[in-house]
Design a protein around this motif. Sequence first.
Motif, short mmCIF file in Angstrom:
data_model
loop_
_atom_site.label_atom_id
_atom_site.label_comp_id
_atom_site.label_asym_id
_atom_site.label_seq_id
_atom_site.Cartn_x
_atom_site.Cartn_y
_atom_site.Cartn_z
N PRO A 146 -21.09 -26.54 -23.62
CA PRO A 146 -21.01 -26.08 -22.11
C PRO A 146 -21.30 -25.58 -21.38
CG PRO A 146 -18.98 -26.62 -22.47
CD PRO A 146 -19.88 -27.45 -23.61
N ARG A 147 -22.21 -24.99 -20.55
CA ARG A 147 -22.48 -23.40 -20.75
C ARG A 147 -21.51 -22.34 -20.07
NH1 ARG A 147 -27.25 -20.55 -20.73
NH2 ARG A 147 -28.86 -22.17 -20.66
N SER A 148 -21.33 -21.82 -20.45
CA SER A 148 -19.73 -20.52 -19.11
C SER A 148 -20.40 -19.04 -19.29
CB SER A 148 -18.71 -20.23 -20.79
OG SER A 148 -18.17 -19.74 -20.52
N LYS A 149 -19.32 -18.77 -18.03
CA LYS A 149 -19.87 -16.95 -17.84
C LYS A 149 -18.44 -16.49 -18.57
CE LYS A 149 -22.32 -18.40 -14.09
NZ LYS A 149 -22.49 -18.22 -12.49
N ALA A 150 -18.00 -17.50 -19.06
CA ALA A 150 -15.96 -16.26 -19.12
C ALA A 150 -16.17 -14.58 -20.99
CB ALA A 150 -15.22 -17.14 -20.58
N VAL A 151 -15.91 -13.84 -20.40
CA VAL A 151 -16.05 -13.08 -21.61
C VAL A 151 -14.41 -12.37 -21.81
CG1 VAL A 151 -16.81 -10.87 -21.63
CG2 VAL A 151 -17.90 -11.95 -19.88
N VAL A 204 -20.68 -13.36 -25.94
CA VAL A 204 -20.64 -13.69 -24.15
C VAL A 204 -21.77 -15.24 -24.79
CG1 VAL A 204 -20.49 -12.22 -23.32
CG2 VAL A 204 -21.86 -12.64 -24.11
N PHE A 205 -21.46 -16.11 -24.24
CA PHE A 205 -22.32 -17.17 -23.79
C PHE A 205 -23.96 -17.13 -25.08
CE2 PHE A 205 -24.84 -21.00 -23.31
CZ PHE A 205 -24.07 -21.93 -23.96
N GLU A 206 -24.37 -15.91 -24.27
CA GLU A 206 -25.50 -16.34 -24.16
C GLU A 206 -26.18 -15.60 -25.86
OE1 GLU A 206 -23.89 -14.79 -21.77
OE2 GLU A 206 -25.42 -15.92 -20.18
N VAL A 219 -10.60 -16.71 -14.77
CA VAL A 219 -10.36 -18.07 -15.24
C VAL A 219 -11.90 -18.21 -13.74
CG1 VAL A 219 -9.41 -20.11 -13.30
CG2 VAL A 219 -7.93 -18.05 -14.98
N GLN A 220 -13.15 -19.20 -14.54
CA GLN A 220 -13.56 -19.63 -14.15
C GLN A 220 -13.29 -21.37 -13.35
OE1 GLN A 220 -16.68 -17.67 -14.94
NE2 GLN A 220 -15.26 -17.13 -16.22
N PHE A 221 -13.01 -20.81 -11.90
CA PHE A 221 -12.80 -22.11 -10.74
C PHE A 221 -14.22 -22.38 -10.82
CE2 PHE A 221 -9.67 -19.04 -10.65
CZ PHE A 221 -7.82 -19.25 -9.95
N PRO A 222 -14.23 -23.82 -10.82
CA PRO A 222 -15.31 -24.85 -10.12
C PRO A 222 -16.19 -23.88 -8.90
CG PRO A 222 -13.13 -26.01 -10.37
CD PRO A 222 -12.71 -24.56 -10.58
#
Lengths: 493, 115
Positions: free
Chosen positions: B50-55, B2-4, A464-467
């Motif tokens: 929105p940029r995101s680091k989620a994988v 991934v976002f990139e 989860v990408q937490f703030p």
Amino acid sequence: VPDHEMQSLAEMDLSIAMSGPIDIALVKHFDKGPRQEDLTFAYWKPSRGATRYSALLNQLALPADDERILQGNVAFTDEYLGRVLDKCPEGHGIALLHSHFTPGWQGMSRDDVIAEQDRLASVVAGRTLLPLVGLTWGTDGTWSGRFWFRVARFEYEKREASTIRVVGEQLRISYHPKLRPVPQLLDSEIATRSVWGDEAQNDLARTRVGVVGLGSVGSIIAEALRRTGFRLLTFVDHDRLEERNLDRTLGSIWSDLGKFKVTIAERLARQSHLGTNLEIRTIQESLVKSPAAIAAALDCDAIISCVDRPWPRDVLNKMAYMHLIPVVDGGILAEVKKGSVVCVDWRIHTLGPQRTCLYCLGAQRRGDAALEQSGQLENPDYIKGLSEADRERYKGRNVFVFSLSVAAHEVLQLVGLLSGQQRVGGTGPQYYHAYPGEMEVEETRLCDENCDIAPLVGTGHQLVQFPQTMESAREAPRSLVRRLLRKIGIGDA
Amino acid sequence: MVFEELESYIKSTGLLVQDLILGEEEWIIVGGIQLTAGPHAGTVCEVAIPRSKAVPWAPEAKIHVRPHLVPMDAAKYASRPSSVGDDWQYLSRRFDPVPTPAGYMAFVLSALEEL
């Protein structure tokens, strides 16, 4: 190194995990007959829970013929080590795995210690900033493992892993005989032991199982788990009991209104036949809003998902693959039209390596989690604009007896997963149709070719990408651990 | 994905990509998107992601667009005010396939062209 710092790290449980296919490839590599050991290096990613630190093996670096010396025992060449260090992927640690000639949990020979402690621990820590992991394979398939932490300049000390988890069609755990000993036999569970045997029961009792969501299905599962003899339990739910929950939450009474659901489940479990042999952790926070809840889930060996919301289900789906923690999941769909039941169906399946993910099963749509995050599932205008089928899907209708059946089948799948007894857990995803009263069973299959979850097995990515503000609060204890790791095990070799 | 990968793909198509930072959130603004069909054919608009680091990367269930293409808070279009700015609006749209850069951008374009 001050004693209190060493002590702080000593409180963390250590574990090593690998997928079923990696275990199979290793067994094939080690199969050299009864008089020849073998070895290989592998790469791993860390997975940090609240109390457990796991090394997730996700890539083998098998030796070429001339990269190790086979003379009954085995040694790696400097060229092999050099190649493994050079090719180490970013953020990964390095593990040395070798085979022995005997079954069970293995000790280390003098040569083993020289290879890991003297030849490797320092150079690996210097290259990867992570501790060297060592594993030994016994002829009965039992793994034993350890981490090498730095205790002083050029001095490395072994800390044993308490469990080695192989996660595939079965969850096979090798337990350290002293750190996770065989539990004491209780007279009150003789009947249960008589069905699947002492060995399976001992494994169930030593496996930490998380229940996420302690509502209608989860409260029954919590009860079923402890009556089945599971002794290490983690309950995660941020919800408090409301009047509308009273008809479906096992063990709840009027005076419980306003109490956390995990508290009610814990109270019930504490009154069980297991008594003081039960160890329960309760987390009164949401999996998608609290780093502490995620960390508690990452401490588990297996999880039963009893959440009815798509976002936490998505997180648990990813956890099953990325962090090698299999998840037994279920869902109920009750369609009602003009006050009459149209159909009642439920499904039960297990997620994780060598099994189909939530999306490839069709149990949830990929866009559902994003929809919940955007707040639209709470927006009456948005819901009104959906098709009738979708509106029914998000209503989550349920009654106690539906939950009773789903809970029973989820626990059976868990027991089957842990004991390897298909005749208890079934062979794959199950679909029950209340009318005409039929259970459909699918064979276990893999994800679709273009699935974006299945390739991430053992990668340990953040779930989860937490703030940032929440993340910094979480980072405080983590940075302490990192500082300790640097001081006593890694970082400056 | 991934976002990139999405960002590189968008740049490779010749669209203009700029960074935007709003408090703790980072966005990319994709400019010069020309709608070629539907009631807004010929309109050039921008889309914020929105940029995101989620994988793996998973798209939001929102398409943030400037200028406003439809009335705000219209249930028919599921349109709402966007946190990017007053001159932006977002359209609630779910994306169910496995995300790929080309697949996602085609989805965005078709969502805007069919308004």
